[in-house]
Enzyme design. Structure first.
Site, PDB file in Angstrom:
ATOM      1  N   LYS A  79       0.941  -1.138  -0.057  1.00 37.63           N
ATOM      2  CA  LYS A  79      -0.028  -0.169  -0.025  1.00 37.63           C
ATOM      3  C   LYS A  79       1.052   1.201   0.103  1.00 37.63           C
ATOM      4  O   LYS A  79       1.723   1.358   0.593  1.00 37.63           O
ATOM      5  CB  LYS A  79      -1.039   0.016   1.275  1.00 37.63           C
ATOM      6  CG  LYS A  79      -1.946   0.987   1.328  1.00 37.63           C
ATOM      7  CD  LYS A  79      -2.957   1.044   2.531  1.00 37.63           C
ATOM      8  CE  LYS A  79      -3.783   2.092   2.657  1.00 37.63           C
ATOM      9  NZ  LYS A  79      -4.880   1.874   3.812  1.00 37.63           N
ATOM     10  N   SER A 159      -9.446   1.662   3.064  1.00 39.14           N
ATOM     11  CA  SER A 159      -8.645   2.533   2.292  1.00 39.14           C
ATOM     12  C   SER A 159      -7.632   1.568   1.370  1.00 39.14           C
ATOM     13  O   SER A 159      -6.916   2.057   0.634  1.00 39.14           O
ATOM     14  CB  SER A 159      -7.917   3.675   3.118  1.00 39.14           C
ATOM     15  OG  SER A 159      -6.852   3.022   4.027  1.00 39.14           O
ATOM     16  N   SER A 183      -9.951  -0.633   7.006  1.00 33.99           N
ATOM     17  CA  SER A 183      -9.192  -0.246   5.883  1.00 33.99           C
ATOM     18  C   SER A 183      -8.640  -1.455   5.349  1.00 33.99           C
ATOM     19  O   SER A 183      -7.983  -1.375   4.175  1.00 33.99           O
ATOM     20  CB  SER A 183      -8.396   0.864   5.949  1.00 33.99           C
ATOM     21  OG  SER A 183      -9.271   2.138   6.081  1.00 33.99           O
TER      22      SER A 183
END
Length: 496
Positions: A79, A159, A183
């Site tokens: 990420k 996210s 997330s």
């Protein structure tokens, strides 16, 4: 149309952790993943799950496998709020487009030491979805809108949107996401993969773009519980620079041990019946999952629980305060010139670049956070939120009902992405905020689908019960009777 060979390409690194690979296989698989990213992420359906790739990954995979390391050259997408030395770390924002720190976050250093290979950076909800209440999950100014590979007009949640979508679309062996509240688990559930939010403090947060030191953690996302556990082995551990991880080494184990023959026989599991939600289709899938758990020997206990509204209120106050302090501290460490140095700088950047950064939604949460300076009020809010989520939440539910774990649907199916109106969450489903605020482990495992849109089941346990939670998830995975759909790489349609 997508060629079938690209839609369902077989890549060896989808193998189980016990399957050995040769150095040549590791190199070839890394190349195949890069080719697949080019074919369906950058072109074709343009999933936008990957922001940048490491072209040296095939050679690194060959070297790592030849060294006999545990991950044997397996490729991992990271990420893009986690620093890696070879690629910028942007958090999806143009403000950090030039953030080439040349540093590895300690969790990435651990990954490499275990033989893992950084394949590239995964897209995310910009600033991990803490900029605006009206955001569209999976969108960032750097990476665009991540598309769900099961239905490309549907949302991939956030996210860690790119991490979840990429794993589902077979763009890497596994991925690393981060979670403050939902997330990792939401994008894993909605994209039909395994996602594990570990106990806060099991994995270092140093050189990770922050929201909240109370709740932030990285975690693995993979296509099986065993693969998630293998990746967790690599990235967990204490870090002197992150005080929250002081106890991590004492709780690190081989998290893959016992997964293959994990049993639920006689295990008492609490079912949070008030958090199943209002959708009958999700309820039906969950009931099938509960039947699978019963057949596997679990003793299910229905628990009627309603969270105190103060918990969410005080979590919000905590996150806003820590966003300002933690973001300021992180930005101050950036080595590059002309980098933003405070949350106020980010707000100013967004205003100056509103056409690119704020076309779709504002920065209302940033603007609220920069004004949160009352430390006494913050500490009271954090103490109360933690008490309600942990002492009066998960810990009390486990003790009073004499259960080892809690289960509940993770989320409903993916909604249609809408940049104009923002997200369309079904807030009646799930209880992940309990584990997020408490800092306790939370695992989601695919349990079926609604109209070919995946949904997951959540397993939550007390602090440091990470191995227990993973074993329960693996046992369910073995007992699961539902069929999990393969990504279509097409827009959703009602079909037959």
């Amino acid at each position: 149309m997508i060629k079938p060979s690209l839609a369902f390409a077989a890549i060896a690194l989808g193998a189980t952790p016990a399957t050995p690979l040769s150095a040549q296989e590791a190199q070839n698989d890394a190349r195949a993943y890069l080719d697949r990213i080019a074919a369906i992420d950058d072109a074709g359906p343009e999933l936008n799950a990957v922001i940048a790739v490491n072209r040296n990954a095939p050679d690194e995979a060959r070297v790592a496998e030849a060294a006999g390391l545990p991950l044997a050259g397996r490729t991992v997408l990271v990420k893009d709020n986690i620093e890696t030395r070879e690629l910028p770390t942007t958090a999806g924002s143009l403000a950090l487009a030039g953030n080439n720190t040349g540093r590895d976050a300690p969790l990435i250093a651990n990954l490499r030491a275990a033989g893992g290979v950084v394949l590239g950076k995964a897209n995310l909800s910009e600033w991990a979805n803490i900029r605006s209440n009206n955001s569209t999950s999976g969108w960032s100014a750097v990476g665009g809108l991540t598309r769900n590979p099961h239905a490309t007009d549907r949302n991939s949640c956030g996210s860690s949107a790119g991490s979840g979508a990429a794993v589902a679309a077979h763009l890497a062996w596994a991925a690393i996401g981060t979670e403050t509240d939902g997330s990792i688990t939401c994008p894993a559930s909605i994209n039909g993969v395994v996602g594990f939010k570990p106990t806060v403090g099991l994995i270092s947060r140093t050189h990770v773009v922050p929201i909240s030191h109370s709740q932030d953690t990285a975690g693995p996302m993979a296509r099986s519980v065993a693969d998630a556990a293998l990746l967790l082995n690599a990235i967990a551990g204490s870090d002197p620079a992150d005080p929250a991880t002081a106890e991590a080494d004492a709780h690190v184990t081989d998290f893959t041990t016992g997964l293959a023959d994990a049993s639920l026989k006689g295990v008492r599991i609490g079912v949070l019946v008030n958090q199943i939600g209002d959708r009958e289709d999700v309820r039906a899938i969950f009931e099938t999952a509960l039947d699978d758990l019963r057949r596997a020997g679990a003793d299910l206990v229905e628990i009627a629980f309603e969270p105190n509204d103060e918990m969410g209120r005080d979590e919000f106050a905590t996150l806003l305060y820590e966003l300002r302090t933690d973001m300021n501290a992180y930005l101050a460490t950036l080595p590059g010139k002309d980098m933003p140095r405070s949350l106020a700088d980010l707000i100013a950047f967004n205003r100056a670049n509103a056409a690119e950064e704020m076309r779709w939604f504002d920065q209302g949460l940033f603007e609220m956070a920069v004004e949160r300076t009352d430390e006494q009020a913050y500490r009271a809010a954090r103490e109360n939120a933690l008490r309600l989520a942990a002492d009066r939440g998960i810990d009390r539910l486990l003790e009073e009902n004499q259960v080892a774990l809690l289960v509940v649907p993770t989320r409903g199916p993916a909604w249609t992405s809408d940049l104009v109106n923002g997200d369309n969450f079904d807030g009646s489903i799930g209880a992940g905020s309990l584990a997020a605020i408490a800092g306790y482990p939370h695992l989601t495992v695919p349990m079926g689908s609604v109209e070919r849109l995946p949904v997951g089941i959540s397993f939550m346990g007390p602090k440091w019960s990470d191995h227990l939670v993973l074993k329960a998830g693996a046992a369910y995975e073995s007992a699961r009777t539902a069929t999990i759909p393969e990504p279509s790489l097409q827009p959703w349609s009602p079909g037959d």
